[in-house]
Design a protein around this motif. Structure first.
Motif, PDB file in Angstrom:
ATOM      1  N   GLU A  17       0.837  -1.210   0.000  1.00 34.86           N
ATOM      2  CA  GLU A  17       0.000   0.000   0.000  1.00 34.86           C
ATOM      3  C   GLU A  17       0.865   1.251   0.000  1.00 34.86           C
ATOM      4  N   PHE A  18       1.897   1.235   0.810  1.00 38.65           N
ATOM      5  CA  PHE A  18       2.790   2.389   0.895  1.00 38.65           C
ATOM      6  C   PHE A  18       3.481   2.651  -0.450  1.00 38.65           C
ATOM      7  N   LYS A  19       3.948   1.586  -1.098  1.00 44.63           N
ATOM      8  CA  LYS A  19       4.628   1.727  -2.383  1.00 44.63           C
ATOM      9  C   LYS A  19       3.672   2.217  -3.470  1.00 44.63           C
ATOM     10  N   GLU A  20       2.416   1.783  -3.412  1.00 43.82           N
ATOM     11  CA  GLU A  20       1.445   2.220  -4.413  1.00 43.82           C
ATOM     12  C   GLU A  20       1.108   3.696  -4.264  1.00 43.82           C
ATOM     13  N   ARG A  21       1.158   4.216  -3.039  1.00 45.78           N
ATOM     14  CA  ARG A  21       0.875   5.640  -2.819  1.00 45.78           C
ATOM     15  C   ARG A  21       1.986   6.530  -3.379  1.00 45.78           C
ATOM     16  N   ILE A  22       3.165   6.013  -3.455  1.00 46.61           N
ATOM     17  CA  ILE A  22       4.324   6.806  -3.920  1.00 46.61           C
ATOM     18  C   ILE A  22       4.348   6.979  -5.384  1.00 46.61           C
TER      19      ILE A  22
END
Length: 134
Positions: free
Chosen positions: A129-134
């Protein structure tokens, strides 16, 4: 060993000199490194057939290290390591830079050790999820 500007001796190719100075194990590897842009001859990229002369400055990138050496003798045959070290002189600035970089690498490894365990399913989801937000 051929020295100085002997009119009877042929000029020595850069790949052959790098091999004789024991920077690379084979001439083929030396040629690949030159063609790959890892070697700079007097500040410029060059070809493996370039003739080396005394006083030339060669910058060599090997892994994490970058050496800047001055040619002080010529040789076209590979000999022992003590002889090979007499063919060039590394600049003081190059030695200091390599030492600083080696220390930084060691400290970086010590400050961020590898994780003992792999992330579990919940942690992997959060990472994704964190990587997709970036």
């Amino acid at each position: 060993m051929s020295t100085s500007q002997d009119p009877q001796k042929k000029p020595i190719r850069l790949d052959k000199w790098l091999w004789a100075a024991r920077f690379y194990r084979t001439r083929a590897i030396a040629k690949q490194m030159i063609d790959g842009g890892k070697i700079f001859y007097n500040g410029q990229r060059t070809k493996s057939g370039k003739a080396v002369s005394i006083g030339d400055i060669i910058k060599i990138r090997q892994g994490f290290e970058e050496k800047e050496v001055t040619v002080i003798a010529l040789a076209d045959k590979r000999s022992d390591a003590t002889f090979a070290q007499t063919l060039y002189q590394e600049s003081k600035q190059s030695i200091e830079t390599r030492d600083k970089n080696a220390l930084a690498r060691k400290q970086g490894i010590l400050l961020s050790p590898a994780s003992v365990t792999k992330p579990d399913k919940k942690q992997r989801r959060k990472l994704r999820e964190f990587k997709e937000r970036i």
